[in-house]
Design an enzyme around this catalytic site. Structure first.
Site, PDB file in Angstrom:
ATOM      1  N   GLU A   1      62.654  82.105 -71.770  1.00  0.00           N
ATOM      2  CA  GLU A   1      61.576  81.113 -71.776  1.00  0.00           C
ATOM      3  C   GLU A   1      60.504  81.607 -70.815  1.00  0.00           C
ATOM      4  O   GLU A   1      60.550  81.313 -69.620  1.00  0.00           O
ATOM      5  CB  GLU A   1      62.116  79.746 -71.342  1.00  0.00           C
ATOM      6  CG  GLU A   1      63.213  79.224 -72.236  1.00  0.00           C
ATOM      7  CD  GLU A   1      63.939  78.024 -71.654  1.00  0.00           C
ATOM      8  OE1 GLU A   1      64.354  77.164 -72.441  1.00  0.00           O
ATOM      9  OE2 GLU A   1      64.093  77.948 -70.419  1.00  0.00           O
TER      10      GLU A   1
ATOM     11  N   ASP B   1      70.460  64.506 -77.175  1.00  0.00           N
ATOM     12  CA  ASP B   1      69.360  63.622 -77.556  1.00  0.00           C
ATOM     13  C   ASP B   1      69.807  62.567 -78.566  1.00  0.00           C
ATOM     14  O   ASP B   1      69.506  61.381 -78.413  1.00  0.00           O
ATOM     15  CB  ASP B   1      68.184  64.443 -78.096  1.00  0.00           C
ATOM     16  CG  ASP B   1      68.628  65.505 -79.094  1.00  0.00           C
ATOM     17  OD1 ASP B   1      69.835  65.562 -79.416  1.00  0.00           O
ATOM     18  OD2 ASP B   1      67.777  66.286 -79.555  1.00  0.00           O
TER      19      ASP B   1
ATOM     20  N   CYS C   1      53.579  30.719 -68.889  1.00  0.00           N
ATOM     21  CA  CYS C   1      54.992  30.937 -68.538  1.00  0.00           C
ATOM     22  C   CYS C   1      55.928  30.863 -69.727  1.00  0.00           C
ATOM     23  O   CYS C   1      57.125  31.061 -69.575  1.00  0.00           O
ATOM     24  CB  CYS C   1      55.437  29.941 -67.480  1.00  0.00           C
ATOM     25  SG  CYS C   1      55.538  28.236 -68.084  1.00  0.00           S
TER      26      CYS C   1
ATOM     27  N   ASP D   1      67.076  75.095 -64.122  1.00  0.00           N
ATOM     28  CA  ASP D   1      68.537  75.087 -64.122  1.00  0.00           C
ATOM     29  C   ASP D   1      69.127  76.476 -63.955  1.00  0.00           C
ATOM     30  O   ASP D   1      70.341  76.611 -63.878  1.00  0.00           O
ATOM     31  CB  ASP D   1      69.059  74.449 -65.414  1.00  0.00           C
ATOM     32  CG  ASP D   1      70.199  73.485 -65.156  1.00  0.00           C
ATOM     33  OD1 ASP D   1      70.250  72.924 -64.047  1.00  0.00           O
ATOM     34  OD2 ASP D   1      71.038  73.299 -66.049  1.00  0.00           O
TER      35      ASP D   1
ATOM     36  N   CYS E   1      40.302  25.857 -66.332  1.00  0.00           N
ATOM     37  CA  CYS E   1      41.045  26.294 -67.517  1.00  0.00           C
ATOM     38  C   CYS E   1      40.954  27.810 -67.644  1.00  0.00           C
ATOM     39  O   CYS E   1      39.863  28.385 -67.560  1.00  0.00           O
ATOM     40  CB  CYS E   1      40.460  25.620 -68.762  1.00  0.00           C
ATOM     41  SG  CYS E   1      41.185  26.218 -70.308  1.00  0.00           S
TER      42      CYS E   1
END
EC number: 2.4.1.12
Length: 1048
Positions: A333, A748, A23, A362, A62
């Site tokens: 594209e 970006d 922890c 888009d 352990c």
């Protein structure tokens, strides 16, 4: 004194100060005031609450040596305790604890979620904590990253606590200890995290494998060793480079002092212009050079990643990744290019239930929709073929185009037959895509009609509803062999007149919200439509950083270098940009991380939501380097509190999201998480920040990602449509603090800068096999237009409130990182002094004047030293980076070409946009395929006004050279001496513009008519100027007639 497995004896005080390896709290003392030791055998550091929890609800042994825990003094007995297993006198005790112990007991249970069901079945909602907890999840506990996609059978993954590697539970504890001691004594071959510190790194930086705060004994388990490490540049290469940089700075200072203190009286204007230009060049060089001071390399360990999170025969615990592909115009594209990118994603070497591909259209083109439908069908054949034979790359167009021995390392007898069949299937697939493209060339008057007879919703690209179509997924998304395929989703956001859609940044933010509603992967990868996955293990490479228990919580994104296909061998226009990707970004990786370059980047979703990273542990004050490389930080309010009191600010637990988002940049800390109301902000405030969607807001509170198992897919799709509506972002912080940041066409750079300003660091990952490859515009005009767009974005940032010159002070942005961002935004301004400086040689040759007075021998030594230091810097830079001299020289040439054309126009367009509000249209870079022969596009000439300034510079410098040589021939040998400096100056300009000259000539040196016309026009102008100057007329100096008279 206690025994440690490696270092022998540990002082008691040091043991008490050790951190619990479960922890991260202090181990503390027992009831007698002595350091608490849970295990007498290996002294594995465990605090009492974790020890008590392990004895009551765990394996009672352990975690390291598997020895059964003895009952310690002050600990209550548990079932299974024996008298001989106790070191206290009274073995009979009450199992009930006091309220305080109960609170401590529950702490690790809430924090670690051991033996808890985890995964997609988790209800949406934040966790509640009984008390403040600190520390990260255990390195061996993969639950922090587990996520099951909806529809996957609804099975909850039961993640059990496994500290050591497999097989440790089957041996006796004595054998385990003996083997462990042998490992301690033996020098393992695995690189040690403490043996390779980064050179020059300041102490406050937490990074992979060099600053891991864990006990050395933990490094013996393969499952606990770091997933990556920094590899410093050898000192024999980097130290001479740094020395030359310092030497060059000194020489440059002396040079500028000489230039300023030695004006040229008879050419004062030329001298003043040249000095101003040289001062600007010096400042620009400093901003560019010093962020390269600390370059580093990185190594990843994929085998350790698999051992920790992806063991064979067990459910994968790797984190889910949502992959974004953005496209706009299918005619610029080509759909076949996008299809190859999608196919490479679907075939990636990653668990299929952890991968979701979202394609953003888009342009709302039906061509893209139908091409994606065909791609989904072909993927059912392509994906199993790739995984069966482990081929690379997994984009079929580029795999079949490889000119290599494809039989190398292939041993399956069926490979040749299957490959032949697959190649035929792919060629048929290409024909179908080509048919769709041919059909789309002529749009029907009534618009496109879908198969069910209804009109295509995107017929009006500027006014259409949002569209989402799930092509592949867990329900029905099976390949030809019956295996599950990754999810494939088509997304086209709503567009209406009168709304600002913010181009690519707006599309990416829409994908962030859609993916959060449908799959909610904790990590995101964004790719351009022409950037396919070239290395199928790219996602695993990124996970070595993002899932590292020590480094991952500080990383906002992992950036990969861009590599390109289809570039001519000489790379005439520096399309590969290797100097930037192999030198500049590696330098930034040693500071606070590389800038975001728009594609090939794996994001931490938490960072995109505007959260801050956890505060790093405090270190001793460093020296001068530390103060230079570390940013200023505001002192937290909690630092004024009592040191013995635990801090309850939001940064103390890095596993918790940061909910008080309104004051992130100011660093205001929370008041403490005492109950659920103080942990969670009100629903109204969250919706005000993230938008009016309860489902999306709930997804932001899920630390490990995933969606609730009980969620209805139809309801999720309706909510996904809602979050991509036009008005969803109104009066929210999308684009200003959350997601991709608006305000620049180069979103970006701005997005990465905001993350670094909040204190996040990024990672630069350069695997041996390039992770991604794309296409670049090798045509001169397209290349200049691409550079124009980048430069225009930088100018927009320069004149915005996010300008790194004045934004983000008081945060956690390091100074050298700020230098890099400042250079990224002001570099277009260099176009103005560069244009003036390139014009000076021609003016000097035409007028007979020069910018430098007659220099002495001492001054000539300083001039020579400056040139030598410039060359030495370049040579040593190439030496440590591995960049070739041809690539370095092409970069220098295009710096001049782009500077006097694209950067110059970007400055004026940016000023028009800021001052007059005149916006410029974003032009998508063409990704056309090479169908007319090898590099046919290289020789294609497209007229653009960007060609005018460099063409003019070429002509006037050539005219100046001719004029200068003619004047020297006419005047005799005594005029040749001053001419050499001017000629050298002019040839420097001409040589840098030589690739531009070749681009103007086209194929086989056929100069286009428009260039001939412009050349004749400009030559005529300078001919008239030449006649006006008339340098060949002898200037006779005689007596002054007014003073002496005619007979003097």
């Amino acid at each position: 004194m206690e025994r440690d497995g490696q270092n022998g004896l540990i002082p008691e005080k040091q043991m008490a100060d050790q951190d619990c390896q479960i922890c991260s709290d202090k181990v503390g003392s027992n009831v007698d005031g002595e350091p608490f030791v849970a295990c007498d055998i290996c002294a594995f550091p465990v605090c009492r609450p974790c020890y008590e929890y392990e004895r009551k609800d765990g394996n009672q042994s352990c975690p390291q040596c598997k020895t059964k825990y003895k009952r310690r003094k002050g600990s209550p007995p548990v079932n299974g305790d024996n008298v001989e297993d106790s070191d206290v006198e009274d073995t009979v005790g009450d199992l009930n604890h006091s309220s305080g112990n109960q609170e401590q007991k529950e702490k690790p249970a809430h924090m670690l979620n051991w033996h808890a069901n985890h995964g997609q079945g988790e209800d949406v909602g934040p966790p509640t904590y009984d008390r403040k907890v600190s520390g990260e999840l255990s390195a061996a506990s993969p639950e922090r990253f587990s996520m099951a996609s909806p529809g996957g059978g609804g099975a909850n993954i039961r993640a059990s606590r496994e500290f050591p590697s497999p097989g440790f539970g089957n041996v006796a504890w004595k054998e385990r200890i003996d083997g462990w001691k042998m490992k301690q004594e033996k020098n393992m071959g695995t690189p040690s995290i403490s043996q390779a510190p980064s050179e020059g790194r300041c102490g406050g930086d937490i990074d992979a494998s060099t600053d891991v705060f864990m006990d050395d004994s933990l490094l013996n388990d393969e499952t606990r060793q770091p997933l990556s490490r920094k590899v410093p540049i050898p000192s024999s290469r980097i130290n001479p480079y740094r020395m030359v940089i310092v030497l060059r700075l000194v020489i440059l200072s002396i040079f500028l002092h000489y230039r300023i203190t030695n004006p040229v009286p008879n050419a004062y204007a030329l001298w003043l212009i040249s000095v101003i230009c040289e001062i600007w060049f010096a400042v620009s060089w400093i901003l560019d050079q010093f962020p390269k001071w600390l370059p580093v390399n990185r190594e990843t360990y994929l085998d350790r990643l698999s051992l920790r999170y992806d063991r064979e025969g067990e459910p994968s615990q790797l984190a889910a990744v949502d992959i974004f592909v953005s496209t706009v115009d299918p005619l610029k594209e080509p759909p076949l290019v996008t299809a190859n990118t999608v196919l490479s994603i679907l075939a990636v070497d990653y668990p299929v239930d952890k991968v979701s591909c979202y394609v953003s259209d888009d342009g709302a083109a039906m061509l893209t929709f139908e091409a994606l439908s065909e791609t989904a069908e072909f993927a059912r054949k392509w994906v199993p073929f790739c995984k069966k034979f482990n081929i690379e790359p997994r984009a079929p167009e580029f795999y079949f185009a490889q000119k290599i021995d494809y039989l190398k390392d292939k041993v399956q007898p069926s490979f040749v037959k299957d490959r032949r069949v697959m190649k035929r299937d792919y060629e048929e697939f290409k024909i179908r895509i080509n048919g769709l493209v041919a059909k789309a060339q002529k749009v029907p008057e009534e618009g496109w009609i879908m198969q069910d007879g209804t009109p295509w919703p995107g017929n009006n690209t500027r006014d259409h509803p949002g569209m989402i179509q799930v092509f592949l997924g867990q329900s029905g998304g099976l390949d030809t062999e019956g295996n599950e395929l990754p999810r494939l989703v088509y997304v086209s956001r709503e567009k209406r007149p009168g709304f600002q859609h913010h181009k690519k940044a707006g599309a990416m933010n829409a994908l962030v919200r859609v993916s959060a509603v449908l799959t909610n992967g904790p990590f995101l990868l964004n790719l351009d439509c022409d950037h396919y996955i070239n290395n199928s293990k790219a996602l695993r490479e990124a996970m070595c950083f993002l899932m590292d228990p020590n480094l991952g919580k500080y990383v906002c994104y992992v950036q990969f270098p861009q590599r390109f296909d289809g570039i001519d061998r000489n790379d005439r226009y520096a399309n590969r940009n290797t100097v930037f990707f192999d030198i500049n970004l590696r330098g930034l990786d040693g500071i606070q991380g590389p800038v975001y370059v728009g594609t090939g980047c794996v994001f931490n979703r938490t960072a995109l939501y505007g959260y801050e990273p956890p505060h790093k542990p405090k270190h001793k004050k460093g020296g001068l380097l530390s103060s230079c490389f570390g940013g200023l930080r505001k002192k937290s309010k909690s630092s004024k509190r009592d040191s013995g009191k635990k801090k309850s600010n939001r940064h103390a637990d890095p596993t918790l999201p940061i909910f008080n988002l309104e004051d992130i940049e100011e660093g205001i800390e929370g008041a403490g998480y005492d109950d659920e109301k103080s942990l969670i902000m009100s629903q109204m405030t969250l919706e005000k920040r993230f938008g009016q969607s309860e489902v999306f807001v709930a997804s932001t509170l899920m630390e490990n990602g995933g969606v609730p198992q009980s969620a209805n897919p139809e309801t999720l799709l309706k909510e996904a449509i809602h979050v991509i509506s036009c008005g969803y972002e109104d009066k929210t912080e999308w684009g200003s603090e959350i997601g991709w940041i608006y305000g620049s066409v180069t979103e970006d750079i701005l997005t990465g800068f905001k993350m670094h300003a909040r204190g996040w660091r990024s990672i630069y990952c350069m695997p041996k096999r390039p992770a991604f490859k794309g296409s670049a515009p090798i045509n001169l005009s397209d290349r200049l237009n691409q550079v124009l767009r980048w430069a225009l974005g930088s100018v927009e940032i320069l004149f915005s409130r996010h300008c790194p010159i004045w934004y983000g002070y008081g945060g956690r942005l390091k100074w050298l990182e700020r230098f890099a961002y400042v250079n990224t935004t002001i570099y277009p301004i260099t176009a103005i002094p560069l244009l003036a400086y390139c014009t000076l040689p021609a003016v000097c040759l035409l007028t007979g004047q020069f910018i430098i007075p007659q220099i002495s021998n001492l001054a000539s030594i300083w001039f020579l030293s400056l040139f030598l230091s410039i060359f030495a810097t370049g040579i040593l830079e190439m030496r440590w980076s591995g960049v070739g001299i041809d690539e370095w020289w092409r970069n220098e040439q295009f710096w001049v070409i782009g500077g006097v054309s694209s950067h110059l126009f970007a400055v004026f367009q940016g000023l028009l946009k800021v001052l007059a509000g005149i916006d410029t249209n974003f032009t998508v870079t063409s990704k056309a395929s090479d169908e007319d022969g090898d590099f046919a596009e290289l020789y294609m000439f497209k007229w653009t006004t960007l060609l005018i300034p460099p063409t003019t510079l070429l002509i006037i410098n050539l005219v100046g050279v001719v004029a200068g040589v003619s004047y020297a021939i006419n005047s005799g040998y005594q005029s040749w001496g001053p001419l050499f400096g001017k000629l050298f100056f002019a040839f420097w300009v001409i040589v840098h513009l030589y690739p531009f000259l070749k681009g103007l000539m086209g194929r086989q040196n056929r100069t286009p008519t428009i260039v001939v016309v412009w050349s004749i026009l400009l030559a005529s102008i300078f001919s008239l100027l030449w006649v006006r100057i008339d340098p060949f007329t002898p200037q006779v100096t005689g007596p002054d007639v007014q003073q002496c008279g005619i007979n003097c």
